[in-house]
Design an enzyme around this catalytic site. Structure first.
Site, PDB file in Angstrom:
ATOM      1  CG  HIS A   1     -31.390  44.762 -12.499  1.00 25.06           C
ATOM      2  ND1 HIS A   1     -30.627  44.324 -11.434  1.00 25.06           N
ATOM      3  CD2 HIS A   1     -30.509  45.264 -13.411  1.00 25.06           C
ATOM      4  CE1 HIS A   1     -29.347  44.562 -11.692  1.00 25.06           C
ATOM      5  NE2 HIS A   1     -29.253  45.132 -12.880  1.00 25.06           N
TER       6      HIS A   1
ATOM      7  CD  GLU B   1     -29.184  45.911  -6.708  1.00 25.88           C
ATOM      8  OE1 GLU B   1     -29.466  46.702  -5.783  1.00 25.88           O
ATOM      9  OE2 GLU B   1     -28.372  46.184  -7.615  1.00 25.88           O
TER      10      GLU B   1
ATOM     11  CB  SER C   1     -28.942  48.570 -14.121  1.00 29.24           C
ATOM     12  OG  SER C   1     -29.616  49.699 -13.610  1.00 29.24           O
ATOM     13  CG  ASN C   2     -23.194  50.093 -13.581  1.00 27.87           C
ATOM     14  OD1 ASN C   2     -22.198  50.663 -14.014  1.00 27.87           O
ATOM     15  ND2 ASN C   2     -23.286  48.760 -13.542  1.00 27.87           N
TER      16      ASN C   2
END
Length: 333
Positions: free
Chosen positions: A135, A137, A235-236
Site C-alpha cells: 500500500h 501509505e 484500503s479503507n
C-alpha cells in the site's frame, strides 16, 4: 393499463461517509495548483484511490505519473503534487535534485504516523508497522527510516511468527486506514508476546476510518445488501465491506459507479445499507441512490453516529487562491 408498483426499499444511508478532511485537502491542493500555476500540474501516484476523482482532475489539466522521471523536461517548471498517502523521504529528495517545485498533499494524519515512527527510531526502538504490504501509505512510512529499521506485520499470524532482534526495544505504529477491530487484535497479540512494546503517542488509525466503520457496524444488521462506494485499491473502502458483513449484512459489495450494479444479482431486497470510503465523492453516492429510486419505491433514512468538523489547511503557497463551490462541483455536486 396498470403500471406495476415499485417494490418498497429502505436505504440506510450512513453518516459520516465519503471524503475525509485529508482527501478533501489533497483534491483541493491539485485544484488550487491548477488555478494558480495553470495546466499541466503533475501528480505522483493517484492523488486518492478513486478513478472518478482522478479523471475529474485530469479533465481540469492534471497529469498523473508514477515516478518523477516521467515529467517531461519542458514541464519541469510546473508543480508536482505528492499524493495523500505520503511518500518515502527519497521522493522529495529526488524532486529537489531535479529542480522540481513540489507540493506535498500527504494527509496530516499520515504525516503524524511518519513522525511517530521517526521518534521510535530516534529513541533506539525497532519500528513494528502494522499495515498492508504494497500500500502506498505503508511504502511511504517505511521510507521515512533507514532500510532494516521497520518490520511489517499484517495479521495475527504474522505477529505470532515475528522474531525481533531485541524484544525489549520495540515501538509500533499502524497504517491509518485499517480495520479497527483487526488491528486491535494484532496489537493485543504483539503486546502479549512483547510486554515492553511501546505504543505511539496517539492512535495511528485516523478518526475518519474509525467513524465510518462504527456507523457501518450500527447500520448493517438486517440489511439484505450493503453497498460501499469505493475503488478496489482503496484500503479503507475494502475494510468497510468486511465490517458490514461481520456486523450482520447478508451481503456487501464494493462499487465505483452505479453502472456496475448487477440488478439480477441484487434481486428482491427490502433494506439496503449505503456508505462510501474516504476517497469516494458524494456525487457517486447520489448516483447510486437515484439508480435504486428508478427501480424501487425508496425511502432514505440517515444512520448517523457523529458529525465531523475536521478541516486541514492547504499548503501555504496556495492559501491566497480562492476555492469556489464551482471548482469542487465535479466531486461535491
Amino acid at each position: 393499463m396498470n403500471i406495476a408498483a415499485k417494490p418498497p426499499l429502505t436505504i440506510r444511508l450512513c453518516g459520516p461517509r465519503g471524503f475525509c478532511a485529508g482527501v478533501d485537502r489533497a483534491i483541493q491542493i491539485v485544484v488550487l495548483a491548477l488555478k494558480s500555476y495553470g495546466a499541466p500540474v503533475y501528480v505522483r501516484h493517484e492523488i486518492v484511490h478513486n478513478r472518478y476523482v482522478v479523471e475529474g482532475l485530469e479533465a481540469k489539466g492534471a497529469v498523473f505519473v508514477e515516478e518523477l522521471d516521467e515529467i517531461p523536461a519542458e514541464h519541469r517548471a510546473q508543480p508536482v503534487v505528492f499524493s495523500a498517502h505520503g511518500v518515502p523521504k527519497s521522493v522529495p529528495e529526488d524532486a529537489v535534485s531535479r529542480n522540481l517545485f513540489y507540493l506535498d498533499a500527504t494527509c496530516p494524519l499520515v504525516s503524524k504516523v511518519h513522525k511517530q515512527a521517526m521518534r521510535h527510531n530516534r529513541l533506539g526502538r525497532h519500528v513494528v508497522l502494522i499495515g498492508h504490504a504494497g500500500h502506498p501509505e505503508v511504502i511511504g512510512t517505511m521510507g521515512q527510516l533507514p532500510e532494516g529499521s521497520v518490520s511489517l506485520i499484517e495479521t495475527i499470524e504474522d505477529a505470532d511468527a515475528y522474531i525481533p532482534v531485541d524484544a525489549d526495544n520495540l515501538g509500533y505504529v499502524t497504517q491509518t486506514t485499517l480495520s479497527v477491530d483487526d488491528t486491535a487484535g494484532v496489537i493485543a497479540r504483539l503486546q502479549e508476546r512483547f510486554p515492553n512494546l511501546t505504543a505511539p503517542a496517539a492512535d495511528s488509525i485516523c478518526y475518519a476510518t474509525t467513524n465510518r466503520q462504527e456507523v457501518v457496524k450500527q447500520a448493517a444488521p438486517g440489511c439484505d445488501l450493503f453497498i460501499i462506494v469505493g475503488a478496489p485499491n482503496s484500503s479503507n473502502s475494502k475494510r468497510l465491506v468486511e465490517v458490514a458483513l461481520r456486523a450482520g449484512a447478508k451481503k456487501s459489495i464494493l462499487v465505483q459507479r452505479a453502472a456496475e450494479l448487477d440488478w439480477d444479482e441484487i434481486g428482491a431486497i427490502s433494506t439496503l445499507g449505503l456508505s462510501a470510503g474516504a476517497s469516494a465523492p458524494e456525487v457517486i453516492v447520489n448516483e447510486i441512490i437515484e439508480a435504486f429510486r428508478a427501480r424501487f419505491d425508496a425511502r432514505v433514512e440517515l444512520a448517523e453516529t457523529v458529525q465531523e468538523t475536521e478541516n486541514f489547511l492547504v499548503n501555504r503557497e496556495l492559501r491566497s487562491i480562492e476555492l469556489t463551490a464551482a471548482d469542487m462541483a465535479f466531486v461535491n455536486g
